[in-house]
Design an enzyme around this catalytic site. Sequence first.
Site, mmCIF file in Angstrom:
data_model
loop_
_atom_site.group_PDB
_atom_site.id
_atom_site.type_symbol
_atom_site.label_atom_id
_atom_site.label_comp_id
_atom_site.label_asym_id
_atom_site.label_seq_id
_atom_site.Cartn_x
_atom_site.Cartn_y
_atom_site.Cartn_z
ATOM 1 C CG ASP A 88 69.319 54.139 15.232
ATOM 2 O OD1 ASP A 88 68.762 54.025 16.343
ATOM 3 O OD2 ASP A 88 70.047 55.098 14.931
ATOM 4 C CG ASP A 497 26.802 22.079 37.048
ATOM 5 O OD1 ASP A 497 25.985 21.467 36.326
ATOM 6 O OD2 ASP A 497 27.691 22.806 36.593
ATOM 7 N N GLY A 523 21.769 20.035 41.746
ATOM 8 C CA GLY A 523 20.399 20.404 41.353
ATOM 9 C C GLY A 523 20.347 20.828 39.896
ATOM 10 C CG ASP A 524 17.612 20.649 35.954
ATOM 11 O OD1 ASP A 524 17.837 21.797 35.523
ATOM 12 O OD2 ASP A 524 17.148 19.732 35.244
ATOM 13 C CG PHE A 525 20.232 26.073 36.046
ATOM 14 C CD1 PHE A 525 19.651 25.839 34.820
ATOM 15 C CD2 PHE A 525 21.623 26.234 36.104
ATOM 16 C CE1 PHE A 525 20.411 25.737 33.667
ATOM 17 C CE2 PHE A 525 22.394 26.143 34.942
ATOM 18 C CZ PHE A 525 21.777 25.889 33.721
ATOM 19 N NE ARG A 540 33.540 31.157 29.802
ATOM 20 C CZ ARG A 540 34.824 31.353 29.550
ATOM 21 N NH1 ARG A 540 35.235 31.450 28.328
ATOM 22 N NH2 ARG A 540 35.699 31.436 30.506
#
Length: 635
Positions: A88, A497, A523-525, A540
């Site tokens: 205090d 994905d 799917g595969d980007f 990410r």
Amino acid sequence: MALCPVVGKLLHKRVVLASASPRRREILSNAGVRFEVVPSRFKEKLNKASFSAPYAYAVETAKQKALDVASRMHQKDLRAPDVVIGADTIVTVGGLILEKPVDKQDAYRMLSSLSGKEHSVFTGVAIVHCYSRDGQLDTDISEFYEETKVKFSELSEELLWEYIHSGEPMDKAGGYGIQALGGMLVEYIHGDFLNVVGFPLNHFCKKLAELYYPPKPEDVQRVKHDSIPTVDTFENPSDVEGGGSEPAQRNPGSGEGEGWGPCAPGAGGSLVEAEGDPRARGTKEAAKCNRTAETLPPFPADLLELIEGFKASKALFTACKLKVFDLLRDVAPQKAVDIAGNVDASLYKTERLLDFCTAVGILEKTEQGYSNTELANLYLVSDSEDSLHSFIMRNNDHTWNLFTHLEFAIQEGTSQPRRALGKEAEDLFQDSHPQSKETQLQFMRAMHGLTRLTAHQVATAFNLSWFTSACDLGGCTGALACKLAQEYPHLQVTVLDLPNVMEHASCFQPHGPEAAQISFVSGDFFRDSLPRADLYILSRILHDLPDDRVHDLLSRVSGSSKPGGSLLLVEAVLDDEQAARVSLMQSLNTLVQTQGRQRSRGEYRRLLQQHGFCDVQVARVGDTLDVFLGTRAAP
Ligand SMILES: Cc1cn([C@@H]2O[C@H](COP(=O)(O)OP(=O)(O)OP(=O)(O)O)[C@@H](O)[C@H]2O)c(=O)[nH]c1=O
């Protein structure tokens, strides 16, 4: 003063600061004390007239603040912390005690009474050591105060009101803050500056020294009373086993501590000069023993935490693997013997694990037994909505193995899935290496938990309400898509994905109205054409890819974007102190696991620009993630 003051003695204790003052928090944490903050609810209304001197009022108030917190915590947990610190601060002038002003007029009254005069600032401090005996709280209280004299210049009315309108006086005793604008009012001070700011650190350290290093009678002549000893090492078993929590318990002259050799800091009072010690004379040890608090090397608290950190992680992993937190969800506290029986483990060893979990704040222990903390219910129970259980298990079963090969990864410059897991790096995220359903689901649940932690903040980092369609590339379970759909009711979100991921995505599909806005596409980007969207999202993803693949992916996204369309990129960056730690750890992760790397904010910005995304805006999310939004320029 040495950088390793006696505050290290508090390292193994559960310390609570019973104060809402941000200044006290900062002073103590800057000194390396680790503590929790539980503000006191004690009303500062003691009868000032009943005290013989102003400092006695400050000391009593500090004590009541600390005791309030100790007893509340004890009632709640039946386990008080080891040490509660209360303080205090008051200002006294002309026999009056000034506390915090209640309004601007009050601040004016206080500051004008200080103008052109010398006043005293007293901080009373109480250090309360708590013990639980038969369920009752027992305490040892040490208290002290420090006085600092401060002289203000003559303050003009204009200056006074300008200062009051700055807002600074309102939460400060005497209506000023010497550490900030209030410093301009001060002509001189005599005494400890930090005492004025709210916590007399130097006196506090001396008090700890008195408590933890009481001089042996034969040493009394040789101890420097006004110095602050350095800390014990972890080799002091009484500290490690928790038996050292009581201060001043050493039996003077008992020879206790000799087992650690004449030089063990703290074993015999490290400030005691060594000439008289025949064990040390004439040896290298003697030179070491002559070290004072000023010459001893700094206590490596952070380093020790780093060295030992893996043990704490593994203990958490083990408790999760044994599903201790599932067992304790929604039930009355359980005894160790029942928990050990349920998880089919040794009683003694389970108890040690449970006690560790209690010490790190993920379990609570009362006389009735162990129960989950709120944190455990939220994140450690395996099927809670925000569960990190699978992320923890992924670390235990997968990443742990990889990290044991970090040295090979560094020396050979290659990722280590073959050595650690018998797989090639490129197989880790691909269909080509079929994983068991359980492994695949564990990976997806891990990603789900991790993404959910920041999904809301990522979704709202920018106003995305003018987009009508989005595609989350590598969006896995749709955790981010779900938040986007909830936030923007007119947005249709596609999650793209790999087939092996999509096969299990239905387990994670939302059940609320937002479900209609989300579609999952397999799917595969890198190979398939990307679903059409106004807004593409890469959350990410890039840091896991080697450079050529980063460019490949960005040019595919850019090629699919219409002018005016956008790309939202989410990554931890290297050039921010807070994020860099996470980002660099991620770098090590990619190093052992994949062929990616982390980048700075500037590098990500340039990457986007290089691939036709301009007007790149950046927003910080949480402590560690950067969200970039770039707009596709007309080609
Ligand atoms: C003179 C002076 C005081 N203070 C602050 O004034 C508060 C005193 O009030 P308290 O009642 O002792 O503490 P609190 O803030 O109410 O917190 P709590 O411990 O919860 O009672 C503390 O904050 C101090 O830093 C400064 O920041 N700078 C200064 O120069």
